[in-house]
Design a protein around this motif. Structure first.
Motif, PDB file in Angstrom:
ATOM      1  N   VAL A  19      -6.233   1.368 -10.198  1.00  0.00           N
ATOM      2  CA  VAL A  19      -4.846   1.030  -9.871  1.00  0.00           C
ATOM      3  C   VAL A  19      -4.417   1.719  -8.577  1.00  0.00           C
ATOM      4  CG1 VAL A  19      -2.455   1.269 -10.619  1.00  0.00           C
ATOM      5  CG2 VAL A  19      -4.204   0.570 -12.252  1.00  0.00           C
ATOM      6  N   ALA A  20      -4.776   3.004  -8.432  1.00  0.00           N
ATOM      7  CA  ALA A  20      -4.429   3.725  -7.205  1.00  0.00           C
ATOM      8  C   ALA A  20      -5.088   3.092  -5.978  1.00  0.00           C
ATOM      9  CB  ALA A  20      -4.840   5.192  -7.326  1.00  0.00           C
ATOM     10  N   ALA A  21      -6.346   2.656  -6.128  1.00  0.00           N
ATOM     11  CA  ALA A  21      -7.040   2.017  -5.001  1.00  0.00           C
ATOM     12  C   ALA A  21      -6.358   0.707  -4.616  1.00  0.00           C
ATOM     13  CB  ALA A  21      -8.503   1.770  -5.365  1.00  0.00           C
ATOM     14  N   LEU A  22      -5.949  -0.085  -5.607  1.00  0.00           N
ATOM     15  CA  LEU A  22      -5.255  -1.340  -5.314  1.00  0.00           C
ATOM     16  C   LEU A  22      -3.918  -1.096  -4.625  1.00  0.00           C
ATOM     17  CD1 LEU A  22      -5.965  -3.377  -8.579  1.00  0.00           C
ATOM     18  CD2 LEU A  22      -6.938  -3.765  -6.318  1.00  0.00           C
ATOM     19  N   VAL A  23      -3.192  -0.085  -5.097  1.00  0.00           N
ATOM     20  CA  VAL A  23      -1.909   0.242  -4.467  1.00  0.00           C
ATOM     21  C   VAL A  23      -2.105   0.643  -3.017  1.00  0.00           C
ATOM     22  CG1 VAL A  23       0.024   1.862  -4.491  1.00  0.00           C
ATOM     23  CG2 VAL A  23      -0.783   0.858  -6.628  1.00  0.00           C
ATOM     24  N   ILE A  24      -3.126   1.447  -2.760  1.00  0.00           N
ATOM     25  CA  ILE A  24      -3.390   1.888  -1.382  1.00  0.00           C
ATOM     26  C   ILE A  24      -3.795   0.702  -0.510  1.00  0.00           C
ATOM     27  CG2 ILE A  24      -4.950   3.269   0.044  1.00  0.00           C
ATOM     28  CD1 ILE A  24      -5.018   5.319  -2.213  1.00  0.00           C
ATOM     29  N   LEU A  25      -4.658  -0.183  -1.049  1.00  0.00           N
ATOM     30  CA  LEU A  25      -5.117  -1.334  -0.274  1.00  0.00           C
ATOM     31  C   LEU A  25      -3.968  -2.254   0.121  1.00  0.00           C
ATOM     32  CD1 LEU A  25      -8.428  -2.302  -2.123  1.00  0.00           C
ATOM     33  CD2 LEU A  25      -8.192  -1.327   0.158  1.00  0.00           C
ATOM     34  N   TRP A  26      -2.919  -2.321  -0.695  1.00  0.00           N
ATOM     35  CA  TRP A  26      -1.779  -3.163  -0.369  1.00  0.00           C
ATOM     36  C   TRP A  26      -0.727  -2.421   0.442  1.00  0.00           C
ATOM     37  CZ3 TRP A  26      -1.272  -8.248  -0.648  1.00  0.00           C
ATOM     38  CH2 TRP A  26      -2.141  -8.962  -1.481  1.00  0.00           C
ATOM     39  N   THR A  27      -0.549  -1.132   0.161  1.00  0.00           N
ATOM     40  CA  THR A  27       0.549  -0.394   0.790  1.00  0.00           C
ATOM     41  C   THR A  27       0.239  -0.014   2.230  1.00  0.00           C
ATOM     42  OG1 THR A  27       1.152   0.504  -1.374  1.00  0.00           O
ATOM     43  CG2 THR A  27       2.052   1.609   0.562  1.00  0.00           C
ATOM     44  N   VAL A  28      -0.985   0.449   2.499  1.00  0.00           N
ATOM     45  CA  VAL A  28      -1.318   0.935   3.833  1.00  0.00           C
ATOM     46  C   VAL A  28      -1.185  -0.164   4.894  1.00  0.00           C
ATOM     47  CG1 VAL A  28      -3.176   1.880   5.267  1.00  0.00           C
ATOM     48  CG2 VAL A  28      -2.759   2.828   2.990  1.00  0.00           C
ATOM     49  N   PRO A  29      -1.757  -1.361   4.701  1.00  0.00           N
ATOM     50  CA  PRO A  29      -1.549  -2.407   5.724  1.00  0.00           C
ATOM     51  C   PRO A  29      -0.085  -2.798   5.897  1.00  0.00           C
ATOM     52  CG  PRO A  29      -3.379  -2.978   4.278  1.00  0.00           C
ATOM     53  CD  PRO A  29      -2.682  -1.819   3.641  1.00  0.00           C
ATOM     54  N   THR A  30       0.664  -2.819   4.793  1.00  0.00           N
ATOM     55  CA  THR A  30       2.086  -3.173   4.897  1.00  0.00           C
ATOM     56  C   THR A  30       2.846  -2.111   5.687  1.00  0.00           C
ATOM     57  OG1 THR A  30       1.939  -4.282   2.757  1.00  0.00           O
ATOM     58  CG2 THR A  30       4.143  -3.788   3.586  1.00  0.00           C
ATOM     59  N   PHE A  31       2.536  -0.850   5.427  1.00  0.00           N
ATOM     60  CA  PHE A  31       3.179   0.222   6.181  1.00  0.00           C
ATOM     61  C   PHE A  31       2.794   0.146   7.658  1.00  0.00           C
ATOM     62  CE2 PHE A  31       3.057   4.597   7.876  1.00  0.00           C
ATOM     63  CZ  PHE A  31       4.389   4.933   7.733  1.00  0.00           C
TER      64      PHE A  31
END
Length: 377
Positions: A19-31
């Protein structure tokens, strides 16, 4: 003793990591997209968003002032000035007099240009071009500068998008397409799903198989035949035509999802309502529809996002006039035929996703309400 109620699963840590990996994969590009939307377009083209808080090195091509600005000092003819003028101050990391060696000299060093000419560039961009004989010509000496530019954040990208001609009209056109194209498939699919799930009639299994088969029909292959059919029956290009197109493309998935969800509802509730004398329409309206709210809300979110971000169907079934051009089409026009203004994509992306985000969080509330309404003892 594993799997007993009250004990923690042994692979919980793996689920947390995933779950943490998925959150990072979506959040970092958006940021990164958000940071890029506020950066200066020149720095955006040269460096990544992760370097936005540090000075960036850029190669600039500048010229000294022409021979008209030379003055005589003893036996030399001298031209002085600043390579960063009139743009503003800068910091020279290295410089060169040839495009093949743009970083041949450090600030303060003197380059021999030949024919008795010499050039010295200081760290702040000040230069001194000297010659043993009077310089001729109409242009100054070309100088290549490796400069350290401080980070620059600006709202110019957002101003370019918001201030573009027709952008407000494009927003309204997108709403005009998206709202009916979301509501109509849900209304039709809900009735069809109930009939396929709970009503007995000949050919029901064949209809379910046809719905599943329509899921694999490529959208791109059906666009032109459908447009020709619209033209043949007199619909042409317009809002009514694109509403029907989005409805047709979205119905197979909507019916399939809602039918599977309605089939899983407690059978005792449906049979009890029939024993009490309720008609199919009453059962559908008062029992099945409230219990199916989570599935309806989920499909509404995806249908809204798909139609809001659509460009291909809008290009085919709508005209290109300002009264019909949607948001995605207007953004493509702002980029230009060669994509020369691509730096506005970051700002346009955030302006475009503002409405879908509002819809998503609003529908989350209805998802929770639907789950509570569908709970049974």
């Amino acid at each position: 003793m594993e799997g007993i109620a009250g004990q923690k699963a042994s692979l919980t840590w793996a689920v947390h990591i995933a779950v943490a990996a998925l959150v990072i994969l979506w959040t970092v590009p958006t940021f990164g997209l958000l940071v890029s939307s506020f950066r200066d377009k020149d720095q955006l083209a040269m460096t990544g968003w992760w370097t936005s808080l540090s000075a960036s090195e850029q190669t600039l091509a500048a010229r000294t002032e022409g021979p008209d600005a030379q003055i005589r000092e003893g036996d030399l003819w001298v031209v002085r000035g600043n390579l960063f003028a009139p743009a503003g101050p800068g910091q020279v990391a290295s410089w060169g007099a040839s495009s093949r060696e743009p970083a041949a000299f450090a600030p303060g060093e003197t380059a021999d240009l030949g024919d008795g000419e010499a050039l010295r560039v200081e760290e702040n961009g000040d230069y001194e071009l000297s010659a043993s004989a009077e310089m001729t010509g109409s242009r100054g000496q070309r100088v290549y500068v490796q400069s350290m530019e401080p980070p620059v954040f600006t709202l110019d990208n957002y101003r370019s998008v918001i201030g573009a001609e027709g952008i407000g009209r494009a927003f309204l056109n997108t709403f005009t397409v998206t709202i009916p194209a979301t509501v109509i498939p849900i209304l039709v699919a809900a009735f069809a799903a109930y009939a396929l799930a709970w009503m007995q009639f000949p050919g029901r299994a064949i209809l379910v198989a046809c719905v599943v088969g329509l899921l694999v029909v490529p959208l791109q292959l059906s666009l032109i035949p459908l447009l020709r059919f619209h033209n043949a029956i007199g619909l042409g290009k317009g809002y009514f035509g694109i509403w029907l197109a989005h409805t047709g493309f979205g119905l197979p998935l909507a019916i399939y999802l809602l039918r599977n969800y309605m089939s899983g509802l407690p059978k005792d509730i449906i049979e009890g309502a029939r024993v009490d004398g309720a008609t199919d329409f009453q059962i559908f309206r008062r029992i099945v529809l409230p219990l199916s709210f989570p599935a309806l809300a989920s499909f509404a979110i995806f249908q809204f996002l798909w139609t809001w971000n659509d460009l291909l169907v809008a290009k085919v079934f709508l005209g290109t006039s300002d009264s019909q051009l949607v948001m995605t089409g207007r953004i493509v026009e702002l980029l230009g035929s060669r994509g020369g203004n691509w730096e506005i994509l970051t700002a346009a992306a955030f302006l475009s996703i503002a409405v879908p985000l509002v819809v998503f969080f609003a529908m989350q509330k209805y998802l929770v309400r639907g789950l509570l309404a569908g709970s049974v003892k």
